[in-house]
Design a protein around this motif. Sequence first.
Motif, PDB file in Angstrom:
ATOM      1  N   SER A 188      -1.135   3.486  -1.393  1.00  0.00           N
ATOM      2  CA  SER A 188      -0.629   2.310  -0.686  1.00  0.00           C
ATOM      3  C   SER A 188      -0.828   1.066  -1.528  1.00  0.00           C
ATOM      4  O   SER A 188      -1.806   0.956  -2.284  1.00  0.00           O
ATOM      5  CB  SER A 188      -1.362   2.109   0.650  1.00  0.00           C
ATOM      6  OG  SER A 188      -1.228   3.230   1.480  1.00  0.00           O
ATOM      7  N   VAL A 245      -2.740  -6.032   6.974  1.00  0.00           N
ATOM      8  CA  VAL A 245      -1.693  -5.048   6.695  1.00  0.00           C
ATOM      9  C   VAL A 245      -2.249  -3.644   6.500  1.00  0.00           C
ATOM     10  O   VAL A 245      -1.486  -2.685   6.392  1.00  0.00           O
ATOM     11  CB  VAL A 245      -0.867  -5.430   5.439  1.00  0.00           C
ATOM     12  CG1 VAL A 245      -0.161  -6.741   5.656  1.00  0.00           C
ATOM     13  CG2 VAL A 245      -1.759  -5.493   4.201  1.00  0.00           C
ATOM     14  N   ASP A 246      -3.583  -3.519   6.464  1.00  0.00           N
ATOM     15  CA  ASP A 246      -4.161  -2.182   6.306  1.00  0.00           C
ATOM     16  C   ASP A 246      -4.332  -1.470   7.640  1.00  0.00           C
ATOM     17  O   ASP A 246      -4.821  -0.351   7.688  1.00  0.00           O
ATOM     18  CB  ASP A 246      -5.503  -2.253   5.581  1.00  0.00           C
ATOM     19  CG  ASP A 246      -6.495  -3.159   6.290  1.00  0.00           C
ATOM     20  OD1 ASP A 246      -6.057  -3.957   7.143  1.00  0.00           O
ATOM     21  OD2 ASP A 246      -7.693  -3.081   5.989  1.00  0.00           O
ATOM     22  N   PHE A 253      -2.106  -0.048  10.241  1.00  0.00           N
ATOM     23  CA  PHE A 253      -0.760   0.297  10.679  1.00  0.00           C
ATOM     24  C   PHE A 253      -0.628   1.807  10.780  1.00  0.00           C
ATOM     25  O   PHE A 253      -1.402   2.562  10.212  1.00  0.00           O
ATOM     26  CB  PHE A 253       0.299  -0.256   9.725  1.00  0.00           C
ATOM     27  CG  PHE A 253       0.186   0.265   8.309  1.00  0.00           C
ATOM     28  CD1 PHE A 253       0.769   1.474   7.940  1.00  0.00           C
ATOM     29  CD2 PHE A 253      -0.522  -0.431   7.347  1.00  0.00           C
ATOM     30  CE1 PHE A 253       0.658   1.968   6.660  1.00  0.00           C
ATOM     31  CE2 PHE A 253      -0.634   0.054   6.054  1.00  0.00           C
ATOM     32  CZ  PHE A 253      -0.049   1.250   5.711  1.00  0.00           C
ATOM     33  N   ASP A 254       0.365   2.229  11.530  1.00  0.00           N
ATOM     34  CA  ASP A 254       0.703   3.648  11.650  1.00  0.00           C
ATOM     35  C   ASP A 254       1.223   4.133  10.307  1.00  0.00           C
ATOM     36  O   ASP A 254       2.110   3.510   9.706  1.00  0.00           O
ATOM     37  CB  ASP A 254       1.770   3.802  12.738  1.00  0.00           C
ATOM     38  CG  ASP A 254       2.145   5.246  12.991  1.00  0.00           C
ATOM     39  OD1 ASP A 254       1.901   6.098  12.122  1.00  0.00           O
ATOM     40  OD2 ASP A 254       2.706   5.516  14.055  1.00  0.00           O
ATOM     41  N   ALA A 307       4.922   4.234   9.954  1.00  0.00           N
ATOM     42  CA  ALA A 307       5.705   3.007  10.092  1.00  0.00           C
ATOM     43  C   ALA A 307       6.406   2.567   8.802  1.00  0.00           C
ATOM     44  O   ALA A 307       7.537   2.071   8.859  1.00  0.00           O
ATOM     45  CB  ALA A 307       4.810   1.884  10.626  1.00  0.00           C
ATOM     46  N   PRO A 308       5.796   2.694   7.606  1.00  0.00           N
ATOM     47  CA  PRO A 308       6.511   2.251   6.406  1.00  0.00           C
ATOM     48  C   PRO A 308       7.813   2.986   6.134  1.00  0.00           C
ATOM     49  O   PRO A 308       8.655   2.504   5.369  1.00  0.00           O
ATOM     50  CB  PRO A 308       5.495   2.513   5.279  1.00  0.00           C
ATOM     51  CG  PRO A 308       4.166   2.470   5.948  1.00  0.00           C
ATOM     52  CD  PRO A 308       4.403   3.075   7.302  1.00  0.00           C
ATOM     53  N   GLY A 331       8.657  -0.312   5.237  1.00  0.00           N
ATOM     54  CA  GLY A 331       8.979  -0.763   6.585  1.00  0.00           C
ATOM     55  C   GLY A 331       7.955  -1.666   7.223  1.00  0.00           C
ATOM     56  O   GLY A 331       8.189  -2.177   8.322  1.00  0.00           O
ATOM     57  N   VAL A 332       6.797  -1.884   6.580  1.00  0.00           N
ATOM     58  CA  VAL A 332       5.762  -2.779   7.104  1.00  0.00           C
ATOM     59  C   VAL A 332       5.643  -3.970   6.155  1.00  0.00           C
ATOM     60  O   VAL A 332       5.395  -3.777   4.964  1.00  0.00           O
ATOM     61  CB  VAL A 332       4.411  -2.047   7.227  1.00  0.00           C
ATOM     62  CG1 VAL A 332       3.307  -3.008   7.643  1.00  0.00           C
ATOM     63  CG2 VAL A 332       4.507  -0.901   8.212  1.00  0.00           C
ATOM     64  N   PRO A 333       5.803  -5.204   6.638  1.00  0.00           N
ATOM     65  CA  PRO A 333       5.679  -6.381   5.756  1.00  0.00           C
ATOM     66  C   PRO A 333       4.325  -6.407   5.046  1.00  0.00           C
ATOM     67  O   PRO A 333       3.281  -6.158   5.643  1.00  0.00           O
ATOM     68  CB  PRO A 333       5.819  -7.567   6.724  1.00  0.00           C
ATOM     69  CG  PRO A 333       6.603  -7.023   7.878  1.00  0.00           C
ATOM     70  CD  PRO A 333       6.171  -5.595   8.019  1.00  0.00           C
ATOM     71  N   CYS A 348       3.318  -4.352   2.783  1.00  0.00           N
ATOM     72  CA  CYS A 348       2.793  -3.015   2.492  1.00  0.00           C
ATOM     73  C   CYS A 348       3.866  -2.160   1.835  1.00  0.00           C
ATOM     74  O   CYS A 348       5.039  -2.236   2.195  1.00  0.00           O
ATOM     75  CB  CYS A 348       2.315  -2.350   3.775  1.00  0.00           C
ATOM     76  SG  CYS A 348       1.956  -0.586   3.613  1.00  0.00           S
ATOM     77  N   GLN A 362       4.146   2.061   0.863  1.00  0.00           N
ATOM     78  CA  GLN A 362       3.513   3.377   0.968  1.00  0.00           C
ATOM     79  C   GLN A 362       4.215   4.309  -0.007  1.00  0.00           C
ATOM     80  O   GLN A 362       5.448   4.380  -0.024  1.00  0.00           O
ATOM     81  CB  GLN A 362       3.630   3.906   2.393  1.00  0.00           C
ATOM     82  CG  GLN A 362       2.823   5.152   2.665  1.00  0.00           C
ATOM     83  CD  GLN A 362       1.361   4.858   2.941  1.00  0.00           C
ATOM     84  OE1 GLN A 362       0.977   3.704   3.107  1.00  0.00           O
ATOM     85  NE2 GLN A 362       0.540   5.879   2.978  1.00  0.00           N
TER      86      GLN A 362
END
Length: 357
Positions: free
Chosen positions: A19, A26-27, A29-30, A33-34, A46-48, A50, A52
């Motif tokens: 990651s 931001v650490d 999250f599901d 989700a990214p 998909g995560v601002p 971040c 993956q």
Amino acid sequence: MVNVLLDEPRVFLSYGTASLLCGDGVDDFDLEAPWVDESNGLCGAGVPGCLQFQVGTHTGWVPFRLELHDAEPALDPVWEEVVEVSFTALSEEAALTGLMADAHEFRIPVGAYRVRYCVRGFEEADQVEETPDSYLLQFWPGPAAPGRIVKQTGERAAYWHRARRTQTEQEQREDEQAAADELDRQARERWGDRVPNERLRRTSEFGVGLYLDALSRLDMNLEFALAETDDRTHRQVAAWGALQCLEEAGLIGLPQLAPAVAALRRGEPAPPPFDDSAHCWGVLERVKPPRTSVPVPPDGDYEQSPQDWAITILFHTAEEDSLVAAMEVVVCLAFVHGRDGYRPAFANLRRRFPQLG
């Protein structure tokens, strides 16, 4: 112009993932989700703040290099798998990290970027002792745009690209057919011309760490007979067989195993914590009972410890599927008694349970 943000030859990874995190919070999250944009299967954005990454090496050290360019760089043909996504740096402070591993910190100006994730050695990773894969991230300023697959060369990357997007009905049918074909292949390899019932056939789907197919080689008639009996008989076979193994290995009198032995004598699976393999192996390590060895069945090509096999009996009796539990215990019964004793042990099992004759 290129600015090297990070050039780390040894980033530790586990579970084939890494990651990049940039910004407060931001650490948390599901992990799925990214990947919501479904544009590719190697770099999820998909995560601002971040990114993956899917990595070839499951567990180990791999090199990562991060570069900041003032404009889109030329694509180097040395990289075999390449994808691009958009990314917003929410903070100047960022870190690259593997799952549950040390973070490698770096700094990047706040702003919107296009990111190119370049991979080589992905196809061969985890197939050789020395990890052959390496990774490059290239950032340059750019507005948000859809992610895309720039270059794809290997079947492994193709799998992840397909797995992380919603499949069409046609693709779902193709995958279901491929899975059915693979089960047919495994069935032919395991049972030849004999046709297992559906219950036995499904045992091919159980995961790594089980030794169900060993029973096919040792006594296929016994295997098919077990598959035709009911759940109650399976549990009785597992409990009886486990007691036989503990007795043969000299472990049945250990006080540390008394609760498990009591349950087995009632015809029940071993209770918690004996349903956990780590606990069972821990008991064996702490007690350090006398160790013996026997030639393995059927041919005695090498020797193994009956005590090691017997301790595995306990957590195998607690398998959720009763047929799997019975088969695992019967395999252990064979290996505890060894090359010279497993056939008499199986004969004794059939006498105890005539329905297996």
